[in-house]
Design a protein around this motif. Structure first.
Motif, mmCIF file in Angstrom:
data_model
loop_
_atom_site.group_PDB
_atom_site.id
_atom_site.type_symbol
_atom_site.label_atom_id
_atom_site.label_comp_id
_atom_site.label_asym_id
_atom_site.label_seq_id
_atom_site.Cartn_x
_atom_site.Cartn_y
_atom_site.Cartn_z
ATOM 1 N N GLY A 88 44.438 -7.967 -2.141
ATOM 2 C CA GLY A 88 45.680 -7.945 -2.724
ATOM 3 C C GLY A 88 46.497 -9.219 -2.296
ATOM 4 O O GLY A 88 47.320 -9.753 -3.237
ATOM 5 N N ASN A 89 46.291 -9.531 -1.177
ATOM 6 C CA ASN A 89 47.218 -10.770 -0.752
ATOM 7 C C ASN A 89 46.895 -12.131 -1.611
ATOM 8 O O ASN A 89 45.722 -12.393 -1.901
ATOM 9 C CB ASN A 89 46.878 -11.190 0.660
ATOM 10 C CG ASN A 89 47.513 -10.146 1.734
ATOM 11 O OD1 ASN A 89 46.692 -9.939 2.763
ATOM 12 N ND2 ASN A 89 48.549 -9.465 1.520
ATOM 13 N N CYS A 90 48.131 -12.874 -1.830
ATOM 14 C CA CYS A 90 47.898 -14.073 -2.749
ATOM 15 C C CYS A 90 48.034 -15.170 -1.914
ATOM 16 O O CYS A 90 49.178 -14.926 -0.728
ATOM 17 C CB CYS A 90 48.913 -14.005 -3.860
ATOM 18 S SG CYS A 90 48.472 -12.776 -4.919
ATOM 19 N N LEU A 91 47.372 -16.270 -1.896
ATOM 20 C CA LEU A 91 47.452 -17.412 -0.806
ATOM 21 C C LEU A 91 47.972 -18.485 -1.640
ATOM 22 O O LEU A 91 47.706 -19.063 -2.649
ATOM 23 C CB LEU A 91 46.107 -17.812 -0.367
ATOM 24 C CG LEU A 91 45.327 -16.313 0.394
ATOM 25 C CD1 LEU A 91 43.886 -16.943 0.448
ATOM 26 C CD2 LEU A 91 45.987 -15.963 1.268
ATOM 27 N N ALA A 92 49.056 -19.290 -1.039
ATOM 28 C CA ALA A 92 49.551 -20.502 -1.574
ATOM 29 C C ALA A 92 48.703 -21.338 -2.120
ATOM 30 O O ALA A 92 48.845 -22.047 -2.943
ATOM 31 C CB ALA A 92 50.677 -20.961 -0.582
ATOM 32 N N ASP A 110 54.952 -15.270 -6.906
ATOM 33 C CA ASP A 110 55.027 -16.396 -6.801
ATOM 34 C C ASP A 110 53.772 -17.531 -7.391
ATOM 35 O O ASP A 110 52.543 -16.947 -7.265
ATOM 36 C CB ASP A 110 55.378 -17.003 -5.486
ATOM 37 C CG ASP A 110 56.553 -16.423 -4.989
ATOM 38 O OD1 ASP A 110 57.475 -15.796 -5.977
ATOM 39 O OD2 ASP A 110 56.941 -16.709 -3.976
ATOM 40 N N GLU A 111 53.837 -18.731 -7.407
ATOM 41 C CA GLU A 111 52.746 -19.693 -7.813
ATOM 42 C C GLU A 111 51.753 -19.382 -6.892
ATOM 43 O O GLU A 111 52.077 -19.703 -5.564
ATOM 44 C CB GLU A 111 53.069 -20.895 -7.874
ATOM 45 C CG GLU A 111 52.002 -21.716 -8.684
ATOM 46 C CD GLU A 111 52.390 -23.074 -9.240
ATOM 47 O OE1 GLU A 111 52.686 -23.168 -10.347
ATOM 48 O OE2 GLU A 111 52.620 -23.966 -8.434
ATOM 49 N N HIS A 112 50.473 -19.243 -6.822
ATOM 50 C CA HIS A 112 49.546 -19.345 -5.934
ATOM 51 C C HIS A 112 48.109 -19.788 -6.301
ATOM 52 O O HIS A 112 47.870 -19.740 -7.538
ATOM 53 C CB HIS A 112 49.225 -17.761 -5.142
ATOM 54 C CG HIS A 112 48.952 -16.841 -6.222
ATOM 55 N ND1 HIS A 112 50.008 -16.134 -6.833
ATOM 56 C CD2 HIS A 112 47.833 -16.319 -6.642
ATOM 57 C CE1 HIS A 112 49.496 -15.284 -7.760
ATOM 58 N NE2 HIS A 112 47.951 -15.374 -7.570
#
Length: 193
Positions: A88-92, A110-112
């Protein structure tokens, strides 16, 4: 008391040595240098021992916090270690190829550039399979559907390194990378350009 302070100070029982040293200093007469000297030596060793124990405790707490898993969708951007990532974690941004240690995790709104979409768990008592075998096992679980491929997604598999394995890391991650940075969650069906 003075002798007990010195002995406990030498044994590394810092707080005990400090208390006994203070009592020893109070009980010795100002002219009794031998007893007072032992008490002061115990007090000094106790202070150093206490500082050493405090430093070890701080290091242990820091290590525990640095390996604590993140929530699936963080509330605010955070720099995290790879071992903290969960599905589930989103990475920049996706780091360059090679060992991954620290990365920027952002809220999925946020944008990722990428998102952890699944995890492969090795057995807790499993022996180190080697870098190639670990990577192959994780990659085998990182499949994209035809629809996901048509959307321009690619998959990157992250497996434990021998060093992280020795530290207890038994999790491989499947990271979906979007062609262009976007917002929303691939898992929640809210992903968009």
């Amino acid at each position: 008391m003075s002798v007990a302070a010195l002995v406990t100070g030498v044994l590394g029982l810092g707080p005990v040595a400090v208390v006994l040293g203070l009592v020893g200093v109070r009980r010795t007469r100002a002219g009794a240098l031998r007893g007072r000297g032992l008490a002061v030596a115990g007090l000094v060793l106790g202070g150093l021992g206490t500082l050493a124990w405090a430093a070890l405790a701080a290091a242990g707490i820091g290590t525990a916090l640095a390996s604590r898993p993140l929530p699936p969708d963080v509330a605010a951007p955070v720099d995290a270690r790879a071992v903290q990532l969960v599905t589930g974690n989103c990475l920049a941004e996706l780091p360059e190829d090679g060992p991954v240690d620290r990365l920027r995790v952002v809220p999925c709104a946020d944008e990722h550039a990428a998102q952890v979409v699944s995890a492969y768990e090795f057995g807790a008592d499993a022996a180190w399979p080697g870098a190639a075998e670990a990577a192959a096992r994780v990659a085998a679980g990182c499949d994209l559907t035809a629809a996901e491929q048509e959307r321009g997604l690619t998959m990157v598999a992250w497996s434990p390194t021998e060093r992280s394995w020795a530290a207890g890391d038994r999790t491989g991650l499947c990271v979906a990378v979007t062609a262009e940075p976007g917002t929303g969650s691939l898992l929640g069906g809210t992903a968009g350009p």
